[in-house]
Design a protein around this motif. Structure first.
Motif, PDB file in Angstrom:
ATOM      1  N   GLU A 179      -2.279   5.189  -0.246  1.00  0.00           N
ATOM      2  CA  GLU A 179      -3.872   4.965  -1.262  1.00  0.00           C
ATOM      3  C   GLU A 179      -4.590   3.871  -1.375  1.00  0.00           C
ATOM      4  N   GLY A 180      -5.289   3.128  -1.121  1.00  0.00           N
ATOM      5  CA  GLY A 180      -4.971   1.822  -1.285  1.00  0.00           C
ATOM      6  C   GLY A 180      -5.503   0.739  -0.154  1.00  0.00           C
ATOM      7  N   GLY A 181      -5.145   1.591   0.904  1.00  0.00           N
ATOM      8  CA  GLY A 181      -4.763   0.457   2.250  1.00  0.00           C
ATOM      9  C   GLY A 181      -5.825   0.756   2.986  1.00  0.00           C
ATOM     10  N   GLU A 182      -5.862   0.070   4.403  1.00  0.00           N
ATOM     11  CA  GLU A 182      -6.603   0.417   5.237  1.00  0.00           C
ATOM     12  C   GLU A 182      -5.964   0.536   6.940  1.00  0.00           C
ATOM     13  N   LEU A 183      -6.654   1.669   7.771  1.00  0.00           N
ATOM     14  CA  LEU A 183      -5.720   1.054   8.958  1.00  0.00           C
ATOM     15  C   LEU A 183      -7.087   1.345   9.787  1.00  0.00           C
ATOM     16  N   LEU A 184      -6.731   0.313  10.606  1.00  0.00           N
ATOM     17  CA  LEU A 184      -8.414   0.626  11.624  1.00  0.00           C
ATOM     18  C   LEU A 184      -8.033   0.113  12.463  1.00  0.00           C
ATOM     19  N   VAL A 185      -8.542   0.562  13.977  1.00  0.00           N
ATOM     20  CA  VAL A 185      -7.935   0.227  14.771  1.00  0.00           C
ATOM     21  C   VAL A 185      -9.805   0.041  16.041  1.00  0.00           C
ATOM     22  N   LEU A 186      -9.573  -1.471  16.151  1.00  0.00           N
ATOM     23  CA  LEU A 186     -10.853  -1.829  16.389  1.00  0.00           C
ATOM     24  C   LEU A 186     -10.978  -2.921  17.710  1.00  0.00           C
ATOM     25  N   ASP A 187     -12.101  -2.909  18.611  1.00  0.00           N
ATOM     26  CA  ASP A 187     -11.672  -3.171  20.209  1.00  0.00           C
ATOM     27  C   ASP A 187     -11.783  -5.216  19.901  1.00  0.00           C
ATOM     28  N   GLU A 188     -12.351  -6.123  20.806  1.00  0.00           N
ATOM     29  CA  GLU A 188     -12.245  -7.497  20.734  1.00  0.00           C
ATOM     30  C   GLU A 188     -12.916  -7.992  20.054  1.00  0.00           C
ATOM     31  N   ARG A 189     -13.853  -7.134  19.366  1.00  0.00           N
ATOM     32  CA  ARG A 189     -15.233  -7.640  18.834  1.00  0.00           C
ATOM     33  C   ARG A 189     -14.910  -7.447  17.144  1.00  0.00           C
ATOM     34  N   MET A 190     -13.919  -6.594  16.946  1.00  0.00           N
ATOM     35  CA  MET A 190     -13.640  -6.418  15.320  1.00  0.00           C
ATOM     36  C   MET A 190     -14.938  -5.262  15.348  1.00  0.00           C
ATOM     37  N   ARG A 191     -14.641  -3.816  16.304  1.00  0.00           N
ATOM     38  CA  ARG A 191     -15.493  -3.056  16.069  1.00  0.00           C
ATOM     39  C   ARG A 191     -15.040  -1.619  16.127  1.00  0.00           C
ATOM     40  N   PRO A 192     -14.449  -0.558  15.501  1.00  0.00           N
ATOM     41  CA  PRO A 192     -13.484   0.469  15.094  1.00  0.00           C
ATOM     42  C   PRO A 192     -13.575   0.769  16.683  1.00  0.00           C
ATOM     43  N   HIS A 229       4.392  -9.458  -6.503  1.00  0.00           N
ATOM     44  CA  HIS A 229       4.770  -7.993  -7.449  1.00  0.00           C
ATOM     45  C   HIS A 229       3.748  -7.290  -7.195  1.00  0.00           C
ATOM     46  N   ALA A 230       2.561  -7.301  -7.066  1.00  0.00           N
ATOM     47  CA  ALA A 230       1.290  -6.367  -6.962  1.00  0.00           C
ATOM     48  C   ALA A 230       1.376  -5.920  -5.788  1.00  0.00           C
ATOM     49  N   ASN A 231       2.142  -6.544  -4.269  1.00  0.00           N
ATOM     50  CA  ASN A 231       2.726  -6.064  -3.100  1.00  0.00           C
ATOM     51  C   ASN A 231       3.225  -4.915  -3.489  1.00  0.00           C
ATOM     52  N   VAL A 232       4.477  -5.263  -3.263  1.00  0.00           N
ATOM     53  CA  VAL A 232       5.281  -3.292  -4.183  1.00  0.00           C
ATOM     54  C   VAL A 232       5.102  -2.919  -4.895  1.00  0.00           C
ATOM     55  N   ILE A 233       4.629  -3.413  -6.106  1.00  0.00           N
ATOM     56  CA  ILE A 233       4.128  -1.877  -7.165  1.00  0.00           C
ATOM     57  C   ILE A 233       3.406  -1.443  -6.160  1.00  0.00           C
ATOM     58  N   HIS A 234       2.223  -1.925  -5.835  1.00  0.00           N
ATOM     59  CA  HIS A 234       1.423  -0.809  -5.019  1.00  0.00           C
ATOM     60  C   HIS A 234       1.492   0.438  -4.452  1.00  0.00           C
ATOM     61  N   PHE A 235       2.460  -0.375  -3.378  1.00  0.00           N
ATOM     62  CA  PHE A 235       2.904   1.008  -2.463  1.00  0.00           C
ATOM     63  C   PHE A 235       4.651   1.591  -3.495  1.00  0.00           C
ATOM     64  N   VAL A 236       4.860   1.483  -3.948  1.00  0.00           N
ATOM     65  CA  VAL A 236       6.152   1.616  -5.055  1.00  0.00           C
ATOM     66  C   VAL A 236       5.728   2.919  -5.668  1.00  0.00           C
ATOM     67  N   GLU A 237       4.188   2.548  -6.381  1.00  0.00           N
ATOM     68  CA  GLU A 237       3.213   3.645  -7.263  1.00  0.00           C
ATOM     69  C   GLU A 237       2.939   5.091  -6.357  1.00  0.00           C
ATOM     70  N   TRP A 238       2.406   4.718  -5.180  1.00  0.00           N
ATOM     71  CA  TRP A 238       2.318   5.121  -4.218  1.00  0.00           C
ATOM     72  C   TRP A 238       3.033   6.237  -4.390  1.00  0.00           C
ATOM     73  N   ALA A 239       3.956   5.085  -3.231  1.00  0.00           N
ATOM     74  CA  ALA A 239       5.628   6.773  -2.413  1.00  0.00           C
ATOM     75  C   ALA A 239       5.772   7.402  -3.769  1.00  0.00           C
ATOM     76  N   THR A 240       6.149   6.843  -4.987  1.00  0.00           N
ATOM     77  CA  THR A 240       6.947   7.675  -5.937  1.00  0.00           C
ATOM     78  C   THR A 240       6.118   9.104  -5.791  1.00  0.00           C
ATOM     79  N   ARG A 241       4.598   8.815  -5.978  1.00  0.00           N
ATOM     80  CA  ARG A 241       3.652  10.107  -6.173  1.00  0.00           C
ATOM     81  C   ARG A 241       3.982  11.195  -4.632  1.00  0.00           C
ATOM     82  N   TYR A 242       3.268  10.653  -3.472  1.00  0.00           N
ATOM     83  CA  TYR A 242       3.877  10.918  -2.674  1.00  0.00           C
ATOM     84  C   TYR A 242       5.316  12.098  -2.303  1.00  0.00           C
ATOM     85  N   PHE A 243       6.348  11.028  -2.523  1.00  0.00           N
ATOM     86  CA  PHE A 243       7.634  11.957  -2.156  1.00  0.00           C
ATOM     87  C   PHE A 243       7.951  12.069  -3.730  1.00  0.00           C
ATOM     88  N   ASN A 244       7.420  12.320  -4.658  1.00  0.00           N
ATOM     89  CA  ASN A 244       7.782  12.585  -5.726  1.00  0.00           C
ATOM     90  C   ASN A 244       8.871  12.482  -6.177  1.00  0.00           C
TER      91      ASN A 244
END
Length: 550
Positions: free
Chosen positions: A346-359, A187-202
């Motif tokens: 908001e509340g998420g992270e998007l990372l691009v990492l190398d093979e040693r998991m470094r940015p 439930h929390a997974n979906v609610i976090h996205f929906v709450e953000w999307a409600t604000r962002y897309f007005n």
């Protein structure tokens, strides 16, 4: 923040009971009706033995009854498992054996499938089949335990007290081993996205959300709960219109939807048939897409015709709940380079990492990892696969990252760009497909000695072309038509290859492995030859027509 997804509907039913919640054709269901009906259906599920954390399988076509069934499952404290009724019985059998549902909600579209499942011994004696229509369902080998008329007079349920961290639904995606993977979404997974999307897309109660994706596809999750969050109308695309471009365009027009969310292949389909007029869809405010790359020429087509609409690219796998990042395109693209997938919400992270998991530095290629509140708990009853995909986050004790297998880079402004896959997973018609699952099914067919499935880029609306190469055992009389027919009994239609090549022996590389790059090249050449033949035929026809008019 709302704790459980069904509370969105309960809140609207309390304050605006007569407001329309779900629309399909001439059928219009209000929030008050939806709340009461789902509560009574939940009471029936409890009477039939469903307990908190049980699974309820939905073998129901996209309809208000299906939406009611989802809410009823949640109100009973269960997790629902939407399954495509068009899937072959062999695939549905794998899903049912995995989740062991205590109840199955079904409608007439599932009768043949249920008979096949009963014949296979999949329906356990304690599994209750519930018809979501007023009439009971029956086939040659099964009978429903109850129907809609059986819960219409029940008292509304007293819902169990559950945490928002409980699993709300399980969505099955393609698996490389040949077995579908069940992704648990809370439930929390979906609610976090929906709450953000409600604000962002007005989003507001005056909106009309489209319901284009099938209910077993995670994009539909936002359509449903995004609409219910604000008390908007959810307009389901009628069966039979989803893949017909002019009818689909007319649906957007006549339904006056304000928010259109679809996979890029749907956008490309309408563009290919020039179904969008200049200044079309005057009610539409926001167009969203997710699931694969939207070709820049297709986006340019839409943006030039609909200057009044905002266009947003969403990116993210099912494991990260609907989408993980966003990028709103301000102007029609001037080049054919794909638009960025952007940055995390908001509340998420998007990372691009190398093979040693470094940015990785800006401009360099790495693997895309996702973190934050959208991450699924993992795969249903598959801890090993969960450990492989959800890895510890370096430097953050107790936190996890999901390794997407996607390649990406970060530009100088901090936006992430998607560059493709690093494995055998592809996107086709918006679906995420493991080529290994198709290979497993093809290789299991009697008479197939060896096979390989590859994907090539396509300029058509499907995004990629699934291509199958095969060699048969001596004496086997198999051709493309027979193999297609056999695969349809094991795989959904969107996973059936459309290009085929037969070999006495599949080409191998220096290591003795199937030479997949060479196969891709052969299929590209095959496609090129066919296109040339079509052009020659057109030229010949044009010449004959010209001669006839001289």
């Amino acid at each position: 923040m709302t704790g459980l997804l069904q509370e969105y509907v309960a809140r609207q039913a309390e304050t605006r009971p007569d407001a329309v919640a779900v629309v399909l054709g001439d059928s219009r269901v209000t929030y008050g009706t939806l709340d009461v009906a789902s509560s009574r259906q939940a009471a029936l599920l409890r009477e039939l033995g469903c307990r908190p954390r049980d699974r309820v399988c939905l073998l129901v076509s996209k309809s208000p009854a299906a939406i009611c069934g989802m809410l009823a499952s949640l109100k009973a404290g269960c997790a629902y498992v939407p399954v495509d009724v068009e899937n072959p019985a062999a695939r549905v059998e794998l899903i049912l054996r995995a989740v062991e549902p205590h109840a199955i909600l079904a409608d007439p579209s599932a009768v043949v499938l249920l008979d096949q499942l009963a014949a296979a011994g999949v329906l356990a004696p304690g599994t209750a089949i519930v018809s979501v229509i007023d009439e009971p369902l029956s086939g040659e080998r099964f009978e429903s335990a109850a129907s809609a008329s059986d819960w219409s007079g029940l008292d509304e349920i007293h819902e169990p007290a559950l945490s928002s961290e409980e699993v709300a639904h399980i969505l099955f995606t393609s698996g490389s081993t040949g077995t579908p993977k069940g992704v648990m979404i809370t439930h929390a997974n979906v609610i976090h996205f929906v709450e953000w999307a409600t604000r962002y897309f007005n989003a507001t109660c005056s909106d009309r959300f489209s319901g284009h994706p099938p209910l077993h596809f995670d994009l539909s999750t936002y359509d449903i709960y995004g609409a219910f969050r604000v008390g908007a109308e959810l307009h389901l695309v009628p069966p039979g219109q989803s893949s017909l471009p002019h009818l689909l365009a007319e649906f957007i027009r006549s339904s006056r939807v304000t928010r259109w969310f679809a996979v890029p292949s749907a956008y490309a389909l309408l563009a290919a048939f020039d179904a969008v007029r200049h200044g079309d869809f005057p009610s539409l405010r926001h167009a969203l897409w997710c699931g694969e790359v939207l070709p820049a020429p297709v986006l340019r087509y839409w943006m030039e015709r609909l200057p009044h609409v905002a266009f947003t690219n969403l990116y993210g796998p099912t494991e990260a709940t609907i989408a993980s990042s966003f990028y709103t395109v301000r102007e029609p693209p001037q080049s054919d380079e794909p638009v960025p997938i952007g940055s995390a919400w908001e509340g998420g992270e998007l990372l691009v990492l190398d093979e040693r998991m470094r940015p990785v530095p800006p401009g360099e290629v790495g693997e895309i990892y996702i973190g934050g509140v959208g991450l699924s708990p993992g795969y249903w009853r598959d801890p090993e696969r969960t450990r492989q995909a959800f890895v510890p986050w370096p430097g953050r004790k107790g936190e996890r990252l999901y390794r997407t297998g996607d390649l990406g880079r970060v530009d100088d402004s901090g936006l992430v760009h998607f560059l493709g896959r690093r494995d055998s997973q592809v996107k086709h018609r918006g679906y995420r497909i493991e080529l290994g699952e198709i290979e497993t099914a093809l290789g299991a067919l009697e008479g197939v000695r060896e096979c390989a499935v590859v994907a090539t880029e396509s300029e058509g609306f499907e995004g990629t072309t699934l291509c199958a190469a095969y060699a048969t055992t001596p004496g086997a009389s198999l051709d493309e038509r027979a193999l297609r027919r056999a695969l349809r009994e094991r795989l959904p239609s969107y996973m059936i290859p459309s290009a085929w090549l037969a070999f006495e022996e599949l080409p191998k590389n220096a290591n003795g492995k199937i030479d997949r790059p060479l196969l891709r090249q052969r299929f590209r050449e095959l496609r090129g030859n066919r296109l040339q033949a079509v052009e020659r035929a057109r030229a010949d026809t044009s010449g004959e027509t010209a001669g006839a008019h001289r």
